[in-house]
Design a protein around this motif. Sequence first.
Motif, PDB file in Angstrom:
ATOM      1  N   ILE A 519      55.720  48.367 -31.541  1.00 23.08           N
ATOM      2  CA  ILE A 519      54.290  48.528 -31.278  1.00 23.08           C
ATOM      3  C   ILE A 519      53.666  49.475 -32.300  1.00 23.08           C
ATOM      4  O   ILE A 519      52.611  49.195 -32.876  1.00 23.08           O
ATOM      5  N   ARG A 520      54.319  50.624 -32.523  1.00 20.05           N
ATOM      6  CA  ARG A 520      53.758  51.611 -33.467  1.00 20.05           C
ATOM      7  C   ARG A 520      53.657  51.028 -34.877  1.00 20.05           C
ATOM      8  O   ARG A 520      52.703  51.302 -35.603  1.00 20.05           O
ATOM      9  N   ARG A 521      54.662  50.238 -35.248  1.00 24.58           N
ATOM     10  CA  ARG A 521      54.653  49.640 -36.588  1.00 24.58           C
ATOM     11  C   ARG A 521      53.436  48.747 -36.753  1.00 24.58           C
ATOM     12  O   ARG A 521      52.749  48.753 -37.776  1.00 24.58           O
ATOM     13  N   ARG A 522      53.132  47.963 -35.727  1.00 28.58           N
ATOM     14  CA  ARG A 522      51.987  47.056 -35.800  1.00 28.58           C
ATOM     15  C   ARG A 522      50.667  47.827 -35.784  1.00 28.58           C
ATOM     16  O   ARG A 522      49.741  47.540 -36.547  1.00 28.58           O
ATOM     17  N   LEU A 523      50.586  48.867 -34.934  1.00 19.03           N
ATOM     18  CA  LEU A 523      49.356  49.646 -34.868  1.00 19.03           C
ATOM     19  C   LEU A 523      49.103  50.407 -36.158  1.00 19.03           C
ATOM     20  O   LEU A 523      47.964  50.549 -36.603  1.00 19.03           O
ATOM     21  N   THR A 524      50.173  50.930 -36.766  1.00 11.61           N
ATOM     22  CA  THR A 524      50.024  51.672 -38.015  1.00 11.61           C
ATOM     23  C   THR A 524      49.610  50.759 -39.156  1.00 11.61           C
ATOM     24  O   THR A 524      48.754  51.095 -39.981  1.00 11.61           O
ATOM     25  N   ALA A 525      50.213  49.550 -39.197  1.00  2.96           N
ATOM     26  CA  ALA A 525      49.900  48.602 -40.267  1.00  2.96           C
ATOM     27  C   ALA A 525      48.521  48.000 -40.088  1.00  2.96           C
ATOM     28  O   ALA A 525      47.860  47.623 -41.069  1.00  2.96           O
ATOM     29  N   GLY A 526      48.097  47.879 -38.832  1.00  5.26           N
ATOM     30  CA  GLY A 526      46.786  47.307 -38.565  1.00  5.26           C
ATOM     31  C   GLY A 526      46.730  45.812 -38.747  1.00  5.26           C
ATOM     32  O   GLY A 526      45.663  45.214 -38.758  1.00  5.26           O
ATOM     33  N   GLY A 527      47.898  45.175 -38.913  1.00  6.38           N
ATOM     34  CA  GLY A 527      47.940  43.731 -39.142  1.00  6.38           C
ATOM     35  C   GLY A 527      48.446  42.995 -37.929  1.00  6.38           C
ATOM     36  O   GLY A 527      48.418  43.493 -36.814  1.00  6.38           O
ATOM     37  N   PRO A 528      48.927  41.761 -38.152  1.00  7.47           N
ATOM     38  CA  PRO A 528      49.419  40.965 -37.026  1.00  7.47           C
ATOM     39  C   PRO A 528      50.703  41.536 -36.456  1.00  7.47           C
ATOM     40  O   PRO A 528      51.444  42.252 -37.133  1.00  7.47           O
ATOM     41  N   ALA A 529      50.970  41.226 -35.219  1.00  2.00           N
ATOM     42  CA  ALA A 529      52.178  41.702 -34.569  1.00  2.00           C
ATOM     43  C   ALA A 529      53.409  41.072 -35.184  1.00  2.00           C
ATOM     44  O   ALA A 529      53.375  39.923 -35.606  1.00  2.00           O
ATOM     45  N   PRO A 530      54.521  41.809 -35.289  1.00  2.00           N
ATOM     46  CA  PRO A 530      55.759  41.192 -35.756  1.00  2.00           C
ATOM     47  C   PRO A 530      56.215  40.118 -34.786  1.00  2.00           C
ATOM     48  O   PRO A 530      55.798  40.088 -33.627  1.00  2.00           O
ATOM     49  N   ALA A 531      57.090  39.245 -35.264  1.00  2.00           N
ATOM     50  CA  ALA A 531      57.486  38.085 -34.470  1.00  2.00           C
ATOM     51  C   ALA A 531      58.073  38.465 -33.131  1.00  2.00           C
ATOM     52  O   ALA A 531      57.930  37.740 -32.158  1.00  2.00           O
ATOM     53  N   SER A 532      58.760  39.631 -33.059  1.00  2.00           N
ATOM     54  CA  SER A 532      59.424  40.012 -31.824  1.00  2.00           C
ATOM     55  C   SER A 532      58.484  40.656 -30.818  1.00  2.00           C
ATOM     56  O   SER A 532      58.870  40.974 -29.722  1.00  2.00           O
ATOM     57  N   VAL A 533      57.212  40.880 -31.214  1.00  2.00           N
ATOM     58  CA  VAL A 533      56.211  41.384 -30.269  1.00  2.00           C
ATOM     59  C   VAL A 533      55.239  40.253 -29.979  1.00  2.00           C
ATOM     60  O   VAL A 533      54.614  39.732 -30.890  1.00  2.00           O
ATOM     61  N   PRO A 534      55.093  39.818 -28.732  1.00  2.00           N
ATOM     62  CA  PRO A 534      54.147  38.757 -28.426  1.00  2.00           C
ATOM     63  C   PRO A 534      52.756  39.123 -28.925  1.00  2.00           C
ATOM     64  O   PRO A 534      52.280  40.233 -28.697  1.00  2.00           O
ATOM     65  N   PRO A 535      52.079  38.224 -29.663  1.00  2.01           N
ATOM     66  CA  PRO A 535      50.774  38.548 -30.235  1.00  2.01           C
ATOM     67  C   PRO A 535      49.756  38.898 -29.151  1.00  2.01           C
ATOM     68  O   PRO A 535      49.733  38.285 -28.087  1.00  2.01           O
ATOM     69  N   PRO A 536      48.919  39.909 -29.403  1.00  2.00           N
ATOM     70  CA  PRO A 536      47.905  40.271 -28.425  1.00  2.00           C
ATOM     71  C   PRO A 536      46.772  39.255 -28.395  1.00  2.00           C
ATOM     72  O   PRO A 536      46.470  38.629 -29.399  1.00  2.00           O
ATOM     73  N   HIS A 537      46.150  39.099 -27.225  1.00  2.00           N
ATOM     74  CA  HIS A 537      45.017  38.199 -27.075  1.00  2.00           C
ATOM     75  C   HIS A 537      43.865  38.967 -26.439  1.00  2.00           C
ATOM     76  O   HIS A 537      43.667  38.933 -25.227  1.00  2.00           O
ATOM     77  N   PRO A 538      43.076  39.718 -27.243  1.00  2.00           N
ATOM     78  CA  PRO A 538      41.974  40.488 -26.654  1.00  2.00           C
ATOM     79  C   PRO A 538      40.996  39.571 -25.918  1.00  2.00           C
ATOM     80  O   PRO A 538      40.595  38.533 -26.432  1.00  2.00           O
ATOM     81  N   HIS A 539      40.667  39.946 -24.695  1.00  2.00           N
ATOM     82  CA  HIS A 539      39.649  39.269 -23.900  1.00  2.00           C
ATOM     83  C   HIS A 539      39.949  37.786 -23.739  1.00  2.00           C
ATOM     84  O   HIS A 539      39.063  36.939 -23.767  1.00  2.00           O
ATOM     85  N   ARG A 540      41.238  37.448 -23.604  1.00  2.00           N
ATOM     86  CA  ARG A 540      41.633  36.054 -23.448  1.00  2.00           C
ATOM     87  C   ARG A 540      41.125  35.521 -22.108  1.00  2.00           C
ATOM     88  O   ARG A 540      41.229  36.178 -21.074  1.00  2.00           O
TER      89      ARG A 540
END
Length: 639
Positions: A519-540
């Motif tokens: 999670i921290r890696r994705r938040l720090t990079a500010g890009g898409p989630a890595p494959a092992s983290v289910p992609p977020p869906h804001p306001h899905r």
Amino acid sequence: MPNFTHPSLTVDGLLRRAAGRDPEGIAVRTADTALTLRELDARADRIAAFVRRETGRRPGARVGVACVLDPVFAAAYHGVARSGATVVLINPLLGEDGLRHVVAEAGAELVLAPAATAGLLAGLRGALPELRTLVVTDSPGGVVPAGCLPLDAVLESGEPVAEDSGADLDAVACVQFTTGTTGRPKGVRLTHRNLVANARQTVLAHGLGPGSVTLNHLPLYHVMHLNSALDAGACQVLCQDPDPVVSLAVAAGCGVTHYYGLPARLHRLAADARLPRLPHAARGGERLTAVLSGGSALLPEAARTLRDALGVPVVQGYGMAELSPLTHFQRPGPHHRPGSVGTPVPGTKSRLVDLGTRRPVGVRRTGEVQVKGPQLMAGYLGERPGARLDPDGWFSTGDLGHVDDDGVLWLLDRVDDVFKYDNEIVSPSRIERLLAKDPRVADCVVAGLPDGEHGGVVWAGVVLAPDPAAAGPGGVAKTLDSIAARANEQLADFERVRVTEVLDAVPRTPTGKPARRLIRRRLTAGGPAPASVPPPHPHRQEQTMVTFVNKLTVHGDVDAFLAVKDRLTSYMSGQPGYVSHQTLRHAGQPNVFLELAVWQDAAAHGKAVRSEEFQSIVEGLGPLATPEPGLYETVEASA
């Protein structure tokens, strides 16, 4: 306790001394087995003789022993130590990758393990050049994997040794691997002195004596319980049934005085509808004096429920592999604080230091826990002794906490998981616990989102519980805002949730803890989630039907596996969101199965697999099969 002393014995000397004092006393009891101290000592002798022949009597030769909850572990552990070799503790629930890492890292040349684990290791021999001999400690159906020796042949061969190991007390007796929560598991080198000292510390802290009867309701055998019982001359009862209500009946039937359980099982017991209906005589028995927990946090509510139902103190301790493992313990009495981990055990010093200055902090100030004592490890495999100590000999645990006015330790979080908002430390676990109380939250994870002004602000990933009311325009966004606002009412300004996001599922480690590094890696990079983290869906707006696919390779008895699998399927089919299920068997490999379960959405599936009942049943699959699970969404379908 300034005058703390411990026996000047090797680990195997604890068994020898106990057998000399009370040879016909029961050492270890299961549902169908009872070994006297004399019998256990004799078995350890024969295993020691075998290990000496196999290793050429080389001091410090590495020998793996699987930590099964069975008397065979007690005999093998002390037998290897008595031979002068070093015991390498192996978790039999590890998959191929974990086993390969542990055995290779330790350089084990001989391993004693149940058939399922031995079979896996036999298939890995090409990657483990130092592994020469595999001994099977059980043989379901009388079948021993190819290239392995049955334990019976070991026990019946040769003359037993007459002398103990004679090892230096500061020689390494045991290598225990960490759980690997923050990286690859590390091998912890524990000396005879470390282990014997901690056995005595445990005896004093837990109030064990010759009349004590301890019950281990654990999935694995832990050396702390084995060594402390032998030091005290106590009887050990091993309850192999994962059902916590059954364990209470076993405790009552065996006259148990000390009940040891994991928090997950104790939480399940506290919530079990059968508990209030149990007759008084079935609630652990008249001799029960305490329920003791360790390994992770025991919720105060669960501790109070069990205390009221069983009529005895429910307490927990704290420690880690590097400390043999016990360092702190909640003592029943005026200073017992549910939710804390108590005070240092005899002979142990503890302090907290500031994360920045590394100077000691005062009462009720947050700092990293540091410890000193005779139970402190000799170091990690491959590192020089003392490499992890500060100049004054303190070991940093990586845990944050504070002590109250009575010196009682309260843990907060792992150092690697917390972050700072301005100069205040934020604990993700504390915020997660508050968010999880909201009925609209099926699961959640909290981490620090980098912020140029404050350093970090609270980001919360939320798996929403199915809620038709959130389906309208803007419904999900409003729900997220409401969830955050409800939690923020109970949080300090620096802890307030600033950013929320909807997740399909919370990424977790094999032990069930949030995989915060991803999670921290994705938040720090500010890009898409890595494959092992289910992609977020804001306001899905909608949930997508998913299929859970699990490949299972059976290494134990297939019929036993199918029986446990049927229990699991029966349970899951009754859970909200379940749609259908199918089991496939490989045509050419009859020990390979494929499970396909269709669920209405990932949140429903996630809630089901996190349930205590699911975890209880899955424990029975661990020794029988290796799973390879995954969650899939439909890409294309045809009629």
